[in-house]
Design an enzyme around this catalytic site. Structure first.
Site, short mmCIF file in Angstrom:
data_model
loop_
_atom_site.label_atom_id
_atom_site.label_comp_id
_atom_site.label_asym_id
_atom_site.label_seq_id
_atom_site.Cartn_x
_atom_site.Cartn_y
_atom_site.Cartn_z
N ILE A 90 -2.57 24.35 -52.23
CA ILE A 90 -2.24 24.13 -53.56
C ILE A 90 -2.02 22.57 -53.80
CG2 ILE A 90 -1.54 26.24 -54.30
CD1 ILE A 90 1.42 25.83 -53.77
N VAL A 94 -2.17 18.39 -51.65
CA VAL A 94 -2.33 17.44 -50.67
C VAL A 94 -1.40 16.40 -50.83
CG1 VAL A 94 -3.75 16.28 -48.99
CG2 VAL A 94 -4.59 18.31 -50.12
N GLY A 140 1.22 12.69 -49.13
CA GLY A 140 1.06 11.90 -47.98
C GLY A 140 1.66 12.55 -46.72
N VAL A 161 0.11 21.50 -48.76
CA VAL A 161 0.98 22.33 -49.25
C VAL A 161 0.31 23.90 -49.61
CG1 VAL A 161 2.56 23.07 -50.77
CG2 VAL A 161 2.36 20.69 -50.52
N LYS A 218 4.94 23.63 -47.06
CA LYS A 218 4.54 22.20 -46.76
C LYS A 218 4.45 21.98 -45.28
CE LYS A 218 7.34 18.38 -47.54
NZ LYS A 218 7.81 17.55 -48.65
N ASP A 237 13.49 9.31 -54.76
CA ASP A 237 12.02 9.14 -54.78
C ASP A 237 11.83 10.10 -56.09
OD1 ASP A 237 9.39 8.43 -54.55
OD2 ASP A 237 9.31 9.69 -52.57
#
Ligand SMILES: *[C@@H]1O[C@H](CO)[C@@H](O)[C@H](O)[C@H]1NC(C)=O
Ligand SMILES: *[C@@H]1O[C@H](CO)[C@@H](O)[C@H](O)[C@H]1NC(C)=O
Ligand SMILES: *[C@@H]1O[C@H](CO)[C@@H](O)[C@H](O)[C@H]1NC(C)=O
Ligand SMILES: *[C@@H]1O[C@H](CO)[C@@H](O)[C@H](O)[C@H]1NC(C)=O
Ligand SMILES: *[C@@H]1O[C@H](CO)[C@@H](O)[C@H](O)[C@H]1NC(C)=O
Ligand SMILES: *[C@@H]1O[C@H](CO)[C@@H](O)[C@H](O)[C@H]1NC(C)=O
Ligand SMILES: *[C@@H]1O[C@H](CO)[C@@H](O)[C@H](O)[C@H]1NC(C)=O
Ligand SMILES: *[C@@H]1O[C@H](CO)[C@@H](O)[C@H](O)[C@H]1NC(C)=O
Ligand SMILES: *[C@@H]1O[C@H](CO)[C@@H](O)[C@H](O)[C@H]1NC(C)=O
Ligand SMILES: *[C@@H]1O[C@H](CO)[C@@H](O)[C@H](O)[C@H]1NC(C)=O
Ligand SMILES: *[C@@H]1O[C@H](CO)[C@@H](O)[C@H](O)[C@H]1NC(C)=O
Length: 811
Positions: free
Chosen positions: A486, A488, A490, A494, A508, A604
């Site tokens: 579901i 992609v 770095g 997932v 993940k 982040d």
């Protein structure tokens, strides 16, 4: 189908009859309270913990007493107990004489402080009592904790043994051995789930996993007849249609056995209910608890109808995980229609392959309107297994990992250095700032500092509760079927997965060929379990078998916020929805910043890290870079720069000083992304518009923000709400962190924006605006803002580049 009557007779239950219990304190026959290491008696919550010497005859061991030399930063109600400790450098027994056989509580208090000679977080040890292993290879890394056990002691003494692991030592800050009233723990209880049998509890040891008071009120020992601590339920509650109610006066402990101290009126007097203001809402109220799979748990539900005094039936269903504990459960019937009469029921459940125990109460039928559904209190106790253990420990996780980091670190180092040089070169050229010169010298100091805050030590016992065998994950994801991918990133791919209990999860999986992200992987596993908040994504488990780096999260139906803003053909989110999402994620961040003793900085924040559940409720995700905030007396954490380009706080970039305000900055960027529905860096646009922040701030300053609003919502936004929204975003993006508002201010102001929008929308029954609309109080931003464009590096997550750079992370 069984009737309510049948099921009732099966439960080990009784309504509580006890006249004015609250004033009658229980008088325990055995009552040993020791403030270990202390030279004086200490009073906590109305009880006196005696100086260590007082019971020293119970213990024969070389004596080492330590106390905190600096003032402890703990502010818990029992912090006085954590100022001193006793250390055991060899196996040591406490022998407590037991006057009255029966169940006793053993409470162990731990706080790993550091003083001149001892660093208690280095201690590793086991604790056993009689034939039970209470703690095995136990380590406390940070924070204080109290472990509570209940043992049925039939002999005339209790032997409590502390066994240091090899080359280590044991410690204890305070200790209790206290008689429990008879009848508090049942001899048997019904099993829920697979088998319908009863089980024999009288000889088992129990460990209190959670004792929770519903209604978002913490009950402290001084307010409990048995000095128990009842945690507030807010942090376990899945907030959908839940409402807190309180009416302690309604609690009616009727005449009868006063020796029954099941729970105090402060517990029965508050409840969490289904908010049934809307007759069409038909939902469960659910709480999630972390447990270690493989054990059986005794779960006690406390009910007391303080909600409604109508005598009509309030039928509800009670569930643990997806198992029905009771169908058509009716408290008012069970308490003979007497309003406010307490009631409890017990169930034993075996948790085999999930690290979550979910408790739900819900309407008995979907047709019911205005359902009355509530719960007042809950206790979850782990039952010792057949070998007398209460804990499993999977050891040697982190030490082997650390070695890998060293190897990877040094081999990747050269490559990273090259990339870094390029990054810095490009970066400096754009910023026209002499960054390289001083950042180099600062790095050394920075690294020394960071070591103090780093949190990369081994896994403590609690985290093993999240461990998932690889085989289960393979089963859940159809052996990592490409069809189930579901996302992609770095880090890797997932997958969508379904656990055996039919729980949907997101899996993940770190790309195994690159060991980048290993640090992030462990950070996330260390960080996540500490937070339970409806606006933070929950960790369900992890796996590192066969060099896998797998993290399992709760499934978020609607994926990332980013996906809904641009670059996909999903329907556009309405302005209101977008505001609600901003508010949700602001709540999550506010909680991170303020929810625990030391702030956690996410580092982040970006639209790709804000996930949406099936109701588009926002949850902040990805704690791989998050970091504990500054100590009380410091204003910032010095650290190497990490994060994602386009979202990075310019102040943090230039000075490497990290504060919560760096998250506020990134959040400001997200706010503009949400408003404009475009990427933060879009190299396909004309130069001046490439960097969203530069462009939006320019327009905001000219008062022309409406020019860049996402066309699909432009006609929904009321000018007032846009103006205020623009103001908030602008403040968040102030170049000087001090001038930025706190997340709490942002949250409050966003709620005003929603009100402005809402008032206008629903309009004009009375045409009034909410009175409480104010401006940000953080002072005028006078600093000219000029974040340089970085279109060349669009989309590059900086963490990838810097991941292995910081030296202390390699050690
Ligand atoms: C802490 O330790 C010092 C010396 O080891 C001792 O003088 C002092 O009394 C202790 N304080 C307490 C509260 O026990
Ligand atoms: C501590 O409390 C115990 C029991 O209440 C008492 O006997 C003892 O004298 C006290 N010790 C000190 C140092 O106050
Ligand atoms: C433990 O500490 C005491 C006192 O410091 C010392 O006499 C004893 O030898 C130590 N035992 C071990 C096993 O290190
Ligand atoms: C104390 O021990 C912990 C765990 O081994 C370690 O991370 C920490 O750096 C130590 N602190 C000091 C001040 O030595
Ligand atoms: C404790 O164990 C004894 C037998 O050893 C049993 O008779 C008693 O009922 C038990 N008490 C509790 C509270 O389980
Ligand atoms: C629960 O109580 C805490 C502190 O008392 C408060 O901060 C929090 O907002 C409350 N939660 C809800 C959902 O009302
Ligand atoms: C707890 O006890 C204190 C005094 O011991 C009292 O002031 C307070 O109101 C009580 N709180 C509750 C929730 O009952
Ligand atoms: C409390 O409940 C009893 C029955 O259990 C009832 O007789 C009594 O009237 C109730 N008291 C109050 C104050 O409601
Ligand atoms: C409540 O939860 C149970 C078990 O997970 C589920 O079967 C039931 O459908 C839920 N009820 C509602 C109204 O969502
Ligand atoms: C209970 O019912 C009485 C009248 O029947 C009403 O006056 C009272 O407000 C009700 N109390 C609650 C808590 O609903
Ligand atoms: C409780 O329910 C049973 C069966 O549904 C009924 O016979 C009984 O009268 C009810 N009791 C009360 C007090 O409502």
């Amino acid at each position: 189908m069984r009737t309510a009557g049948n099921i009732r007779s099966v439960f080990w239950v009784s309504s509580i009859l006890c006249s004015l219990c609250v004033s009658l304190q229980f008088d325990p026959q055995d009552n040993y309270l020791i403030d270990c290491g202390s030279r004086s008696n200490v009073s906590v919550g109305g009880r006196v913990f005696v100086a260590d010497d007082f019971y020293s005859s119970f213990l024969e061991t070389p004596k080492i007493l330590v106390n905190t030399s600096s003032i402890s930063t703990l502010t818990t109600f029992d912090s006085a107990l954590y100022k001193t400790a006793r250390i055991f450098n060899e196996t040591s027994d406490y022998t407590f004489p037991i006057r009255k056989p029966g169940r006793h509580w053993i409470r162990l208090y731990f706080y790993p402080f550091i003083n001149n000679n001892h660093n208690l977080s280095m201690a590793k040890f086991s604790v056993s009592a009689q034939s039970f292993t209470l703690l095995k290879e136990f380590q406390v890394e940070t924070g204080n904790l109290m472990k509570e056990y209940s043992l049925n002691i039939s002999s005339d003494s209790l032997v409590l043994t502390f066994t240091p692991s090899s080359n280590s030592f044991a410690f204890i800050n305070a200790l209790e051995v206290v008689s429990q009233p008879d009848n508090l723990v049942p001899l048997e209880a019904r099993t829920v789930g697979s088998q319908g049998s009863f089980r024999n509890l009288q000889k088992q040891a129990l460990e209190t996993v959670k004792r929770v008071n519903m209604g978002n009120v913490t009950v402290y020992p001084q307010n409990d007849t048995l000095w128990r601590f009842w945690d507030s339920d807010d942090s376990y509650l899945i907030h959908k249609f839940a409402k807190f109610v309180s009416n302690e006066n309604a609690v009616n402990f009727t005449s009868g056995f006063s020796e029954d101290y099941i729970a105090p009126s402060s517990v029965y007097g508050t409840a969490t209910t289904l908010d049934s203001a809307d007759p069409l809402i038909n939902a469960n109220v659910t709480w999630h608890f972390d447990v270690i799979p493989g054990f059986e748990y005794l779960v006690r539900f406390h009910f007391c109808d303080i909600v409604s005094n109508s005598s009509s039936n309030h039928l509800s269903n009670v569930y643990i995980n997806s198992w029905l504990v009771s169908r058509n459960f009716d408290v008012s019937n069970l308490t003979s229609n007497n309003f406010g009469v307490p009631y409890f029921m017990d169930a034993v459940v075996k948790v085999s392959d999930s690290s979550k125990l979910k408790v739900s109460v819900g309407p008995y039928s979907l047709e019911e309107i205005y359902p009355v559904v509530f719960l007042n209190g809950l206790e979850i106790m782990k039952i010792s297994d057949s070998t007398g253990r209460l804990n499993v420990f999977e050891s040697s996780k982190s030490s082997s990992k650390v070695k890998i980091i060293v190897i990877v670190g040094s081999s990747v180092g050269l490559f990273v250095a090259v990339v870094l040089a390029i990054v810095i070169f490009l970066f400096c050229r754009r910023r026209k700032l002499a960054l390289v010169g001083h950042s180099k010298t600062e790095d050394v100091a920075v690294n020394g500092m960071e070591g103090k805050f780093a949190n990369r030590t081994g896994l403590s016992g609690t985290k093993t509760g999240y461990y998932f065998p690889l085989s289960l994950i393979q089963e859940a994801t159809d052996n990592f079927s490409e069809n189930l991918v579901i996302g992609v990133g770095g880090f890797g791919k997932v997958y969508e997965g379904v656990l055996r209990e039919n729980i949907k999860v997101a899996v993940k999986r770190g790309a195994s060929e690159s060991n980048q992200g290993l640090k992030e992987f462990w950070t996330e596993i260390e960080m996540l379990p500490q937070f339970r908040h409806r606006h933070l994504v929950s960790l369900i488990g992890y796996c590192d078998e066969q060099n896998e780096m797998i993290i399992i999260y709760e499934y978020m139906e609607n994926g990332t916020l980013k996906r809904h803003l641009y670059g996909s053909d999903l329907p556009s989110l309405s302005w209101r929805k977008r505001l609600e999402i901003c508010i949700g994620s602001a709540k999550g961040l506010h909680y991170l910043h303020t929810g625990s003793a030391k702030a956690i900085i996410h580092r982040d924040v970006k639209s790709a890290n804000i996930l949406l559940d099936e109701n588009f409720m926002a949850k902040v995700a990805d704690f791989g870079l998050s970091k504990t905030g500054p100590e009380i007396d410091k204003t910032h954490v010095s650290t190497a720069v990490k994060g994602s380009f386009g979202y990075l706080d310019p102040e943090y970039l230039t000075r490497q000083q990290l504060t919560e305000k760096s998250d506020v900055y990134s959040f400001g960027v997200v706010m503009f992304e949400v408003l404009c529905g475009r990427p933060v860096i879009d190299p396909s646009l004309p130069r001046e518009k490439v960097n969203l922040v530069d462009w939006a701030m320019k327009l905001q300053k000219r008062g022309k923000l409406e020019e860049i609003v996402d066309p699909s919502i432009a006609d929904q936004i009321k000018p007032d709400s846009l103006r205020k929204y623009g103001e908030i975003a602008e403040k968040c993006l102030a170049e000087n962190g001090v001038l930025r508002p706190s997340m709490g201010d942002v949250l409050w102001n966003l709620e005003c924006v929603l009100q402005l929008q809402g008032a206008d929308e629903r309009t004009n029954q009375n045409g009034e605006l909410p009175s409480q609309v104010s401006h940000l109080e953080t002072g005028e931003s006078t600093v000219e803002f000029s974040m340089t464009s970085m279109e060349d590096l669009a989309g590059v997550s900086m963490s990838k580049v810097f991941a292995q750079m910081v030296k202390e992370e390699i050690m």
